[in-house]
Design a protein around this motif. Structure first.
Motif, PDB file in Angstrom:
ATOM      1  N   GLN A 132      26.734 -53.261  65.215  1.00  0.00           N
ATOM      2  CA  GLN A 132      25.643 -54.211  65.000  1.00  0.00           C
ATOM      3  C   GLN A 132      24.552 -54.093  66.045  1.00  0.00           C
ATOM      4  O   GLN A 132      23.398 -54.448  65.775  1.00  0.00           O
ATOM      5  CB  GLN A 132      26.201 -55.640  64.941  1.00  0.00           C
ATOM      6  N   GLU A 133      24.870 -53.577  67.234  1.00  0.00           N
ATOM      7  CA  GLU A 133      23.808 -53.312  68.205  1.00  0.00           C
ATOM      8  C   GLU A 133      23.120 -51.984  67.910  1.00  0.00           C
ATOM      9  O   GLU A 133      21.893 -51.870  68.024  1.00  0.00           O
ATOM     10  CB  GLU A 133      24.353 -53.291  69.630  1.00  0.00           C
ATOM     11  N   ALA A 147      12.044 -49.285  73.720  1.00  0.00           N
ATOM     12  CA  ALA A 147      12.909 -49.428  74.890  1.00  0.00           C
ATOM     13  C   ALA A 147      13.998 -50.442  74.555  1.00  0.00           C
ATOM     14  O   ALA A 147      13.761 -51.396  73.807  1.00  0.00           O
ATOM     15  CB  ALA A 147      12.108 -49.895  76.093  1.00  0.00           C
ATOM     16  N   HIS A 148      15.182 -50.250  75.135  1.00  0.00           N
ATOM     17  CA  HIS A 148      16.309 -51.105  74.751  1.00  0.00           C
ATOM     18  C   HIS A 148      17.076 -51.564  75.981  1.00  0.00           C
ATOM     19  O   HIS A 148      17.371 -50.775  76.886  1.00  0.00           O
ATOM     20  CB  HIS A 148      17.252 -50.344  73.822  1.00  0.00           C
ATOM     21  N   TRP A 153      24.078 -50.461  75.430  1.00  0.00           N
ATOM     22  CA  TRP A 153      23.163 -49.379  75.759  1.00  0.00           C
ATOM     23  C   TRP A 153      21.891 -49.950  76.375  1.00  0.00           C
ATOM     24  O   TRP A 153      21.398 -51.017  75.964  1.00  0.00           O
ATOM     25  CB  TRP A 153      22.789 -48.577  74.502  1.00  0.00           C
ATOM     26  N   GLN A 154      21.384 -49.223  77.349  1.00  0.00           N
ATOM     27  CA  GLN A 154      20.105 -49.576  77.976  1.00  0.00           C
ATOM     28  C   GLN A 154      19.350 -48.278  78.237  1.00  0.00           C
ATOM     29  O   GLN A 154      19.931 -47.305  78.719  1.00  0.00           O
ATOM     30  CB  GLN A 154      20.309 -50.315  79.302  1.00  0.00           C
ATOM     31  N   PHE A 155      18.069 -48.262  77.879  1.00  0.00           N
ATOM     32  CA  PHE A 155      17.253 -47.085  78.183  1.00  0.00           C
ATOM     33  C   PHE A 155      15.773 -47.465  78.143  1.00  0.00           C
ATOM     34  O   PHE A 155      15.371 -48.387  77.424  1.00  0.00           O
ATOM     35  CB  PHE A 155      17.543 -45.937  77.203  1.00  0.00           C
ATOM     36  N   PRO A 156      14.949 -46.762  78.929  1.00  0.00           N
ATOM     37  CA  PRO A 156      13.507 -47.000  78.879  1.00  0.00           C
ATOM     38  C   PRO A 156      12.917 -46.419  77.596  1.00  0.00           C
ATOM     39  O   PRO A 156      13.625 -45.842  76.767  1.00  0.00           O
ATOM     40  CB  PRO A 156      12.991 -46.278  80.113  1.00  0.00           C
ATOM     41  N   THR A 157      11.606 -46.553  77.475  1.00  0.00           N
ATOM     42  CA  THR A 157      10.929 -46.167  76.240  1.00  0.00           C
ATOM     43  C   THR A 157      11.292 -44.745  75.805  1.00  0.00           C
ATOM     44  O   THR A 157      11.237 -43.798  76.591  1.00  0.00           O
ATOM     45  CB  THR A 157       9.417 -46.282  76.409  1.00  0.00           C
TER      46      THR A 157
END
Length: 352
Positions: A132-133, A147-148, A153-157
């Motif tokens: 779902q994410e 960007a997320h 999960w995390q990441f720049p643009t």
């Protein structure tokens, strides 16, 4: 009623020739295309010879190079195993190389044994959270820069390179639990369900979950619902017995994975002894023949009509069940020649 084919590179013992199995899947997909099937589905699994599918995008790209019309279904990626940027790019590349034939399926996985190796510490019942994410992240990456900063999960643009050819990629969610039906309906996703070897009542349970999800969504849902069944069409007693014996052999190995019993040696699961499967409604031969899409062409057509009456939009013919390659082809050709035309005639009659 639409018809789809699901087939795996399926190797049940070391004597099976890998190249022959590879070529067999393509021949089956080409048969399905010629016979009017809408979608061919490839799965994702790891470290298992009975379903060799480390990256469904690879095999779908290969199938796409040797077909021209049949759509190419990812059935399904396990969201927890994929970084969304990589997933978006792989899927979009398949869409580009196939001239827009991608059907993107995403799900929560099946075997805890696989999670223990691919995502140690993650319990399969919790993996829906990753799905779902991931899905909206993939869709945002297809749309452009994004960007997320999420839980997993995390990441720049970043963005998807390439972008899909299709302006709107069909999205499928594998659903059995109510929470997944709710998510799919709320977000307008198509749904695929697999009742395993359970009776028709299990499909009715899924229909009830779908209806409940639609009601929660204010009665709004215009997605497709596909249902998958092991399928074997036969006209001789020899082929009948071969189909039942082959499936019971596979179910012995499948039981190992689902029940976490026995070892998996070099990718081959030890089978649960057949004596322990006797009397179990999921493995008893008479129950299997009743529950699954097994039988003569007319019997199988009658079973498909039951699903059609239940509101199933597409029947997924699941071909991989340990049957030898010649019989697999014979069964599929019987389905094409003697089952599908009955539904084509209904469609023409309704239009008239």
């Amino acid at each position: 009623m639409k018809f789809h084919l699901a087939i795996n590179l399926e190797r049940l013992d070391p004597s099976a020739d890998m190249k022959a199995l590879r070529d067999h899947t393509l021949e089956m997909v080409q048969m399905a295309e010629a016979g009017g099937f809408e979608i061919a589905w490839a799965a994702e699994h790891h470290a298992l010879e009975m379903t060799i599918a480390p990256n469904p995008f690879q095999i779908l790209t290969w199938w796409g190079e040797h077909t021209s019309r049949i759509r190419l279904g990812v059935g399904v990626v396990n969201a927890a195993y994929w970084h969304p940027i990589r997933l978006a790019g792989e899927a979009a590349m398949l869409d580009l190389l196939s001239d827009g034939r991608l059907e993107f399926g995403i799900g929560s996985g099946a075997y805890q044994r696989e999670f223990d190796r691919m995502m140690p510490g993650l319990a399969q019942p919790d993996s829906w959270r990753y799905m779902q994410e991931s899905l909206p992240v993939v869709q945002n990456l297809w749309a452009g820069d994004y960007a997320h900063d999420g839980e997993y999960w995390q990441f720049p643009t970043a963005t998807s390179c390439p972008k899909p050819v299709q302006s709107e990629v069909p999205i499928w969610v594998a659903a059995r639990a109510p929470i997944t039906f709710d998510y799919a309906v709320e977000h307008g996703c198509d749904i695929m369900s697999w009742p395993l070897t359970m009776p028709f009542s299990e499909a009715e349970n899924y229909r009830a979950r779908l209806d409940a999800a639609i009601a929660k969504n204010g009665g709004r849902y215009d997605g497709r619902w596909a249902l998958m069944r092991h399928t074997a069409v036969y006209e001789t007693e020899d082929d009948r017995q071969a189909a039942l014996a082959a499936l019971r052999r596979v179910l012995g190995q499948f039981g190992n994975l689902m029940m976490k019993r026995g070892e998996v040696v070099n990718g081959f699961p030890d089978p649960v002894p057949l004596a322990e499967l006797e009397g179990n409604a999921r493995t008893d031969p008479a129950m299997l023949e009743e529950n699954l899409a097994f039988g003569s062409p007319e019997t199988v057509a009658d079973k498909v009509r039951q699903y059609e009456a239940l509101g199933v939009d597409a029947f997924i013919y699941y071909a991989s069940m340990g049957l030898d390659m010649d019989r697999q082809k014979r069964s599929l050709q019987l389905f094409i020649d003697k089952v599908i035309p009955q539904f084509a005639e209904q469609t023409i009659a309704a239009a008239e």
